[in-house]
Scaffold this motif. Structure first.
Motif, PDB file in Angstrom:
ATOM      1  N   VAL A   7      22.885  31.085  30.298  1.00  0.00           N
ATOM      2  CA  VAL A   7      21.423  31.756  31.045  1.00  0.00           C
ATOM      3  C   VAL A   7      21.341  32.752  30.074  1.00  0.00           C
ATOM      4  O   VAL A   7      22.097  33.489  29.405  1.00  0.00           O
ATOM      5  CB  VAL A   7      21.865  32.295  32.325  1.00  0.00           C
ATOM      6  N   TYR A   8      19.681  32.964  30.051  1.00  0.00           N
ATOM      7  CA  TYR A   8      19.315  33.790  28.799  1.00  0.00           C
ATOM      8  C   TYR A   8      18.233  34.650  29.177  1.00  0.00           C
ATOM      9  O   TYR A   8      17.373  34.187  30.070  1.00  0.00           O
ATOM     10  CB  TYR A   8      19.412  33.225  27.426  1.00  0.00           C
ATOM     11  N   THR A  46      32.101  28.277  34.848  1.00  0.00           N
ATOM     12  CA  THR A  46      32.079  29.307  33.598  1.00  0.00           C
ATOM     13  C   THR A  46      30.337  29.708  33.594  1.00  0.00           C
ATOM     14  O   THR A  46      29.741  28.712  33.311  1.00  0.00           O
ATOM     15  CB  THR A  46      32.603  28.906  32.526  1.00  0.00           C
ATOM     16  N   ILE A  47      30.061  30.970  33.648  1.00  0.00           N
ATOM     17  CA  ILE A  47      28.585  31.286  33.608  1.00  0.00           C
ATOM     18  C   ILE A  47      28.535  32.320  32.360  1.00  0.00           C
ATOM     19  O   ILE A  47      29.369  33.462  32.257  1.00  0.00           O
ATOM     20  CB  ILE A  47      28.279  32.171  34.702  1.00  0.00           C
ATOM     21  N   ILE A  48      27.922  31.805  31.515  1.00  0.00           N
ATOM     22  CA  ILE A  48      27.598  32.777  30.185  1.00  0.00           C
ATOM     23  C   ILE A  48      26.129  33.347  30.078  1.00  0.00           C
ATOM     24  O   ILE A  48      25.102  32.439  30.496  1.00  0.00           O
ATOM     25  CB  ILE A  48      27.628  31.864  29.019  1.00  0.00           C
ATOM     26  N   TYR A  49      25.966  34.637  29.980  1.00  0.00           N
ATOM     27  CA  TYR A  49      24.626  35.201  30.042  1.00  0.00           C
ATOM     28  C   TYR A  49      24.442  35.999  28.731  1.00  0.00           C
ATOM     29  O   TYR A  49      25.392  36.463  28.240  1.00  0.00           O
ATOM     30  CB  TYR A  49      24.606  36.275  31.247  1.00  0.00           C
ATOM     31  N   ILE A  77      30.900  35.524  31.223  1.00  0.00           N
ATOM     32  CA  ILE A  77      30.964  35.808  29.709  1.00  0.00           C
ATOM     33  C   ILE A  77      29.515  36.650  29.547  1.00  0.00           C
ATOM     34  O   ILE A  77      28.284  35.962  30.176  1.00  0.00           O
ATOM     35  CB  ILE A  77      31.064  34.823  28.886  1.00  0.00           C
ATOM     36  N   VAL A  78      29.500  37.376  28.812  1.00  0.00           N
ATOM     37  CA  VAL A  78      28.014  38.286  28.602  1.00  0.00           C
ATOM     38  C   VAL A  78      27.853  38.318  27.033  1.00  0.00           C
ATOM     39  O   VAL A  78      28.996  38.872  26.337  1.00  0.00           O
ATOM     40  CB  VAL A  78      27.756  39.309  29.369  1.00  0.00           C
ATOM     41  N   PHE A  79      26.955  37.706  26.277  1.00  0.00           N
ATOM     42  CA  PHE A  79      26.654  38.053  25.223  1.00  0.00           C
ATOM     43  C   PHE A  79      25.400  38.986  24.880  1.00  0.00           C
ATOM     44  O   PHE A  79      24.565  38.582  25.646  1.00  0.00           O
ATOM     45  CB  PHE A  79      26.787  36.813  24.066  1.00  0.00           C
ATOM     46  N   ILE A 107      34.267  40.723  33.334  1.00  0.00           N
ATOM     47  CA  ILE A 107      33.182  39.896  32.319  1.00  0.00           C
ATOM     48  C   ILE A 107      34.004  40.170  30.833  1.00  0.00           C
ATOM     49  O   ILE A 107      34.409  41.144  30.666  1.00  0.00           O
ATOM     50  CB  ILE A 107      31.986  40.695  32.029  1.00  0.00           C
ATOM     51  N   SER A 108      33.837  39.111  30.223  1.00  0.00           N
ATOM     52  CA  SER A 108      34.188  38.977  28.596  1.00  0.00           C
ATOM     53  C   SER A 108      32.864  39.252  27.701  1.00  0.00           C
ATOM     54  O   SER A 108      31.874  38.439  28.242  1.00  0.00           O
ATOM     55  CB  SER A 108      34.835  37.715  28.281  1.00  0.00           C
ATOM     56  N   PHE A 109      32.757  40.259  26.785  1.00  0.00           N
ATOM     57  CA  PHE A 109      31.764  40.656  26.354  1.00  0.00           C
ATOM     58  C   PHE A 109      31.652  40.261  24.755  1.00  0.00           C
ATOM     59  O   PHE A 109      32.773  40.166  24.047  1.00  0.00           O
ATOM     60  CB  PHE A 109      31.377  42.101  26.247  1.00  0.00           C
TER      61      PHE A 109
END
Length: 176
Positions: A7-8, A46-49, A77-79, A107-109
């Motif tokens: 998601v972005y 797994t949710i990546i934002y 996960i957040v980037f 959260i993993s950043f």
């Protein structure tokens, strides 16, 4: 259906570029933040934002924090995407400002470099960037980052690198 979602939220497109690269590498689903709600996210393990850095905030962090607070047993996960060099930038203050302590633990950043085209900025953003430039020029503490900012001010710059997503991909693959 994939068990991974990306998601972005983007302002100028660099975050979308990274989101697409990550989604392609992980064969995941891809959504703009405005197109998701909690029921959609519940389907994924797994949710990546990804959110653009903007005025020391992470775009969409309030909304995604609300979603993250409501999910359990998920890999989060957040980037972030900004102009600063992740190898020399401390993001902890920004993370503290955007995510509470409990979420930070879950959260993993990851942090990536973005892009900007000053000619495409609206008037408010141009004024903000001009004010930042003026503040930096008056400062006696020049750093490599501020020098680079002054050197590239007013130009089109693109620091995006596909290879920079590799640590995030490797991390996410542990959950797939």
């Amino acid at each position: 259906m994939s068990n991974v979602v990306v998601v972005y939220q983007t302002r100028h497109g660099a975050t979308l570029k990274y989101a697409k690269w990550i989604s392609e590498a992980l064969h995941s689903d891809l959504y703009h933040l405005s197109d998701v709600h909690a029921n959609i996210l519940e389907k994924y393990t797994t949710i990546i934002y990804g959110g653009a850095l903007y005025a020391s905030g992470i775009m969409g962090s309030k909304k995604i924090s609300n979603y993250f607070s409501g999910v359990h047993d998920k890999n989060l996960i957040v980037f972030t995407v900004g102009l600063s060099n992740p190898k020399t930038t401390d993001y902890q203050e920004i993370i503290n400002k955007n995510f509470n302590d409990q979420l930070q633990q879950a959260i993993s950043f990851f942090h990536f470099r973005g892009a900007i085209d000053y000619k495409k900025l609206n008037i408010i953003h141009r004024i903000m960037m001009f004010a930042l430039k003026s503040k930096i020029k008056k400062s006696k503490n020049a750093s490599p980052e501020t020098s680079l900012f002054l050197e590239t001010y007013g130009k089109q710059i693109d620091f995006t690198e596909k290879e920079s997503i590799n640590p995030l991909i490797i991390h996410a693959q542990h959950f797939i």
